[in-house]
Design a protein around this motif. Structure first.
Motif, PDB file in Angstrom:
ATOM      1  N   ILE A 182       0.841  -1.201   0.000  1.00  0.00           N
ATOM      2  CA  ILE A 182       0.000   0.000   0.000  1.00  0.00           C
ATOM      3  C   ILE A 182       0.881   1.258   0.000  1.00  0.00           C
ATOM      4  N   GLY A 183       1.934   1.242   0.818  1.00  0.00           N
ATOM      5  CA  GLY A 183       2.858   2.380   0.857  1.00  0.00           C
ATOM      6  C   GLY A 183       3.557   2.607  -0.465  1.00  0.00           C
ATOM      7  N   GLN A 184       3.925   1.506  -1.117  1.00  0.00           N
ATOM      8  CA  GLN A 184       4.591   1.623  -2.413  1.00  0.00           C
ATOM      9  C   GLN A 184       3.639   2.209  -3.467  1.00  0.00           C
ATOM     10  N   ILE A 185       2.373   1.822  -3.404  1.00  0.00           N
ATOM     11  CA  ILE A 185       1.390   2.399  -4.334  1.00  0.00           C
ATOM     12  C   ILE A 185       1.201   3.879  -4.028  1.00  0.00           C
ATOM     13  N   LEU A 186       1.132   4.222  -2.736  1.00  0.00           N
ATOM     14  CA  LEU A 186       0.998   5.634  -2.350  1.00  0.00           C
ATOM     15  C   LEU A 186       2.183   6.463  -2.821  1.00  0.00           C
TER      16      LEU A 186
ATOM     17  N   THR B 254      -4.315  10.193   4.995  1.00  0.00           N
ATOM     18  CA  THR B 254      -3.832  11.284   4.152  1.00  0.00           C
ATOM     19  C   THR B 254      -3.244  12.393   5.012  1.00  0.00           C
ATOM     20  N   PRO B 255      -2.193  13.057   4.512  1.00  0.00           N
ATOM     21  CA  PRO B 255      -1.600  14.147   5.273  1.00  0.00           C
ATOM     22  C   PRO B 255      -2.597  15.287   5.469  1.00  0.00           C
ATOM     23  N   THR B 256      -2.394  16.050   6.500  1.00  0.00           N
ATOM     24  CA  THR B 256      -3.254  17.194   6.766  1.00  0.00           C
ATOM     25  C   THR B 256      -3.264  18.132   5.562  1.00  0.00           C
ATOM     26  N   GLY B 257      -4.468  18.532   5.117  1.00  0.00           N
ATOM     27  CA  GLY B 257      -4.581  19.453   3.982  1.00  0.00           C
ATOM     28  C   GLY B 257      -4.752  18.772   2.648  1.00  0.00           C
ATOM     29  N   SER B 258      -4.822  17.449   2.606  1.00  0.00           N
ATOM     30  CA  SER B 258      -4.986  16.754   1.333  1.00  0.00           C
ATOM     31  C   SER B 258      -6.360  17.014   0.755  1.00  0.00           C
ATOM     32  N   ALA B 259      -6.431  17.097  -0.591  1.00  0.00           N
ATOM     33  CA  ALA B 259      -7.705  17.332  -1.264  1.00  0.00           C
ATOM     34  C   ALA B 259      -8.578  16.080  -1.261  1.00  0.00           C
ATOM     35  N   MET B 260      -8.003  14.927  -0.937  1.00  0.00           N
ATOM     36  CA  MET B 260      -8.749  13.677  -0.918  1.00  0.00           C
ATOM     37  C   MET B 260      -8.906  13.191   0.514  1.00  0.00           C
ATOM     38  N   ASP B 261     -10.080  12.596   0.826  1.00  0.00           N
ATOM     39  CA  ASP B 261     -10.232  12.038   2.156  1.00  0.00           C
ATOM     40  C   ASP B 261      -9.775  10.589   2.166  1.00  0.00           C
ATOM     41  N   ALA B 262      -9.710  10.000   3.359  1.00  0.00           N
ATOM     42  CA  ALA B 262      -9.166   8.648   3.510  1.00  0.00           C
ATOM     43  C   ALA B 262      -9.971   7.622   2.735  1.00  0.00           C
ATOM     44  N   LYS B 263     -11.292   7.787   2.713  1.00  0.00           N
ATOM     45  CA  LYS B 263     -12.148   6.816   2.019  1.00  0.00           C
ATOM     46  C   LYS B 263     -11.808   6.752   0.533  1.00  0.00           C
ATOM     47  N   GLU B 264     -11.632   7.930  -0.093  1.00  0.00           N
ATOM     48  CA  GLU B 264     -11.285   7.982  -1.513  1.00  0.00           C
ATOM     49  C   GLU B 264      -9.934   7.310  -1.770  1.00  0.00           C
ATOM     50  N   VAL B 265      -8.982   7.600  -0.886  1.00  0.00           N
ATOM     51  CA  VAL B 265      -7.645   7.015  -1.041  1.00  0.00           C
ATOM     52  C   VAL B 265      -7.714   5.494  -0.978  1.00  0.00           C
ATOM     53  N   ILE B 266      -8.461   4.978  -0.011  1.00  0.00           N
ATOM     54  CA  ILE B 266      -8.558   3.522   0.162  1.00  0.00           C
ATOM     55  C   ILE B 266      -9.250   2.876  -1.037  1.00  0.00           C
ATOM     56  N   GLU B 267     -10.281   3.540  -1.584  1.00  0.00           N
ATOM     57  CA  GLU B 267     -10.958   3.017  -2.777  1.00  0.00           C
ATOM     58  C   GLU B 267      -9.976   2.907  -3.950  1.00  0.00           C
ATOM     59  N   GLU B 268      -9.145   3.939  -4.108  1.00  0.00           N
ATOM     60  CA  GLU B 268      -8.161   3.905  -5.195  1.00  0.00           C
ATOM     61  C   GLU B 268      -7.096   2.846  -4.934  1.00  0.00           C
ATOM     62  N   LEU B 269      -6.701   2.694  -3.679  1.00  0.00           N
ATOM     63  CA  LEU B 269      -5.730   1.652  -3.335  1.00  0.00           C
ATOM     64  C   LEU B 269      -6.291   0.271  -3.656  1.00  0.00           C
ATOM     65  N   ALA B 270      -7.568   0.063  -3.363  1.00  0.00           N
ATOM     66  CA  ALA B 270      -8.209  -1.223  -3.646  1.00  0.00           C
ATOM     67  C   ALA B 270      -8.188  -1.519  -5.137  1.00  0.00           C
ATOM     68  N   ALA B 271      -8.509  -0.500  -5.964  1.00  0.00           N
ATOM     69  CA  ALA B 271      -8.516  -0.688  -7.422  1.00  0.00           C
ATOM     70  C   ALA B 271      -7.106  -0.978  -7.941  1.00  0.00           C
ATOM     71  N   ALA B 272      -6.107  -0.227  -7.432  1.00  0.00           N
ATOM     72  CA  ALA B 272      -4.720  -0.427  -7.874  1.00  0.00           C
ATOM     73  C   ALA B 272      -4.205  -1.801  -7.461  1.00  0.00           C
ATOM     74  N   THR B 273      -4.578  -2.234  -6.259  1.00  0.00           N
ATOM     75  CA  THR B 273      -4.136  -3.536  -5.759  1.00  0.00           C
ATOM     76  C   THR B 273      -4.693  -4.676  -6.600  1.00  0.00           C
TER      77      THR B 273
END
Length: 526
Positions: A46-50, A153-172
């Motif tokens: 997950i970190g490598q994808i991020l 997600t770091p403070t100030g990110s335009a994306m929330d955690a849910k969006e990030v996890i959804e994208e991580l799931a698709a990439a995985t």
């Protein structure tokens, strides 16, 4: 929460997250890396994808996550053997003449073994770890449940955690599907087959499944092993130039580029640059490429207004956008570079700064654009190691300018070219007829004017001749310009490798021009 694994894993994730201070959001890059390492192989992936997402994480976080170690203890050979035999429905001995038990690489989701086919080809066999997909997707499901409480997600990110996890799931899911990787490898090989200095492994489709991929074994020198490259007599400047030119080709011509070109995925083999690991690829369709070309053209021309328009076209709005504020923010970036020569521009740095501005203005960039930026950042790092005197802009500027010119010409075809020639001639003839009509009105006295003409017949005849010659000259000029465009585009029927339509146009222009010159000489008014 139905299984013991899920309950135990949930407690572990919460405990590690609290331990590293992630509950209130990520404020320290090393915190994130340490937490992911402690949580094990799936979180390392997950970190490598991020680390490929500069739209989500800033440069400091990306550099920190690139330090994640993916070397894990290999699976027992019996488990690997059983997995291969189960996927191929044959014994290992029936499929391979040689199969080395010790893997040449071992990662969180798979491991790679050297083998030889019965037909003699030297290959590598990439095998997915048993239960890797099931465990990773289970971890991602847990993260989805924890998203409201643990911010990834770091403070100030335009994306929330849910969006990030959804994208991580698709990439995985994509990375865990080796059929997808095999298709990517074949596509990359096809698009680069005419590039003499690029090497891409051949895929052996009969041996490929969702969990196994078999391809050519590429043995060579890692591209960042500078001492070895010098020892082998490689020209590092030439190598840096070729690497950059090919990467720009992947982006601007192919629209299909390697999204993770780190040193472990690029080797020098037999004086060729060899790519491996095509699990993560970027795709730019024609529309997105055109928008990105406009953006690069704006950067090259230092056009803040076009930069702002391009960013608005490329990005997706995630809230209210103040265009004036966006323009001012981009102008601030522009002012930082105004005194620098364009050759000294740090292109990835400029793009990354604009990404940050986009986040601040509620604009989210498409995934493939972010992969592109990550790729450019990685390539620039490799170029700096190979030859510190080369700047990516030294190669980018002439390449992009040439590409934009070719893009504007490549859509021309013989029918369109003939139509353009016809329209030019037709327009000139219409103009000529209108002027003649005007002259006839003057001769007939129908023009509403208070000017009284003396000897109007002779004067208008002279004017008529002059206008006719002017229009004829415009037609000749139109033929020359149109023929030049056709020959430059090199379309249609060819004569000795030159466009026949262009040659015919030149010939027509030459005859017409010669006739015009003779008529002027005969009039005695040269």
């Amino acid at each position: 929460m139905k299984t013991n694994y899920t309950k135990k894993r949930l407690r572990e994730i919460v405990s590690v997250s609290v331990k590293h201070g992630l509950k209130g959001g990520i404020n320290n890059p090393s915190q994130l890396r340490e937490a992911l390492e402690e949580l094990g192989p799936t979180f390392i992936k997950i970190g490598q994808i991020l680390s490929t997402r500069p739209d989500i994480l800033s440069k400091e976080y990306i550099l920190e996550l690139q330090r994640l170690q993916d070397d894990v203890k290999p699976e027992k050979f019996e488990m690997v053997k059983n997995a291969i035999e189960s996927e191929l429905n044959n014994s290992l001995e029936e499929n391979f003449a040689i199969f080395e038990e010790e893997p040449i690489a071992s990662a969180s989701l798979s491991q790679v073994h050297y083998a030889e086919l019965k037909t003699g080809e030297k290959v590598v066999v990439k095998v997915q770890r048993p239960n890797a997909k099931k465990m990773m997707m289970a971890d991602i499901d847990i993260l989805k449940k924890l998203a409201p409480f643990i911010n990834l997600t770091p403070t100030g990110s335009a994306m929330d955690a849910k969006e990030v996890i959804e994208e991580l799931a698709a990439a995985t899911k994509k990375e865990l599907d080796f059929i997808n990787e095999a298709k990517n490898t074949k596509c990359f090989r096809e698009k680069n087959k005419d590039v003499k200095f690029i090497l891409c492994p051949k895929i052996y489709e009969d041996y490929c499944t969702e969990k196994i991929i078999v391809m050519d074994y590429i043995e060579g020198i890692k591209i960042d092993n500078i001492d070895k490259l010098k020892e082998e007599g490689y020209d590092l400047k030439d190598l840096a130039t070729k690497l950059t030119y090919n990467y720009f080709k992947q982006i601007f011509e192919d629209g299909f580029f390697h999204a993770d070109p780190h040193p472990g995925n690029i080797f020098l083999c037999g004086r060729k640059i060899g790519y491996i690991d095509f699990g993560l690829m970027g795709v730019l369709d024609d529309n997105l490429r055109k928008k990105f070309n406009d953006f690069l053209e704006a950067v090259a021309n230092r056009d803040v207004n076009l930069m702002t328009k391009s960013v608005m076209k490329i990005g997706q709005k995630r809230g209210p956008v103040d265009r004036s504020r966006l323009y001012e923010d981009i102008e601030i970036i522009y002012d930082q570079y105004i005194e620098e020569s364009i050759q000294d521009f740090d292109l990835p740095q400029i793009i990354e700064e604009i990404f940050k501005v986009c986040k601040d203005n509620n604009i989210y960039m498409p995934k493939d654009i972010t992969l592109l930026v990550k790729g450019l950042m990685t390539i620039q790092g490799l170029i700096a190691k190979l030859d510190s005197e080369i700047n990516i802009m030294d190669i980018a500027l002439p390449y992009v300018k040439e590409h934009i010119t070719n893009e504007k010409l490549k859509d021309l075809n013989s029918i369109e070219t003939l139509r353009s020639l016809y329209e030019i001639i037709k327009s000139n003839l219409i103009l000529s007829s209108k002027i003649i009509e005007l002259i006839e009105q003057i001769k007939a006295g129908n023009l509403r004017t208070q000017i009284e003409f003396k000897e109007s017949e002779e004067a208008s005849n002279e004017l008529n001749k002059m206008v006719n010659r002017l229009i004829f000259g415009m037609i000749v000029a139109g033929l020359v310009v149109s023929s030049s465009i056709v020959i430059n585009a090199n379309v249609g029927l060819k004569i000795y490798g030159i466009s026949a339509f262009g040659l015919i146009g030149y010939l027509g222009a030459a005859i017409a021009g010669f006739w015009l010159l003779i008529s002027i000489i005969k009039s005695g008014k040269l």
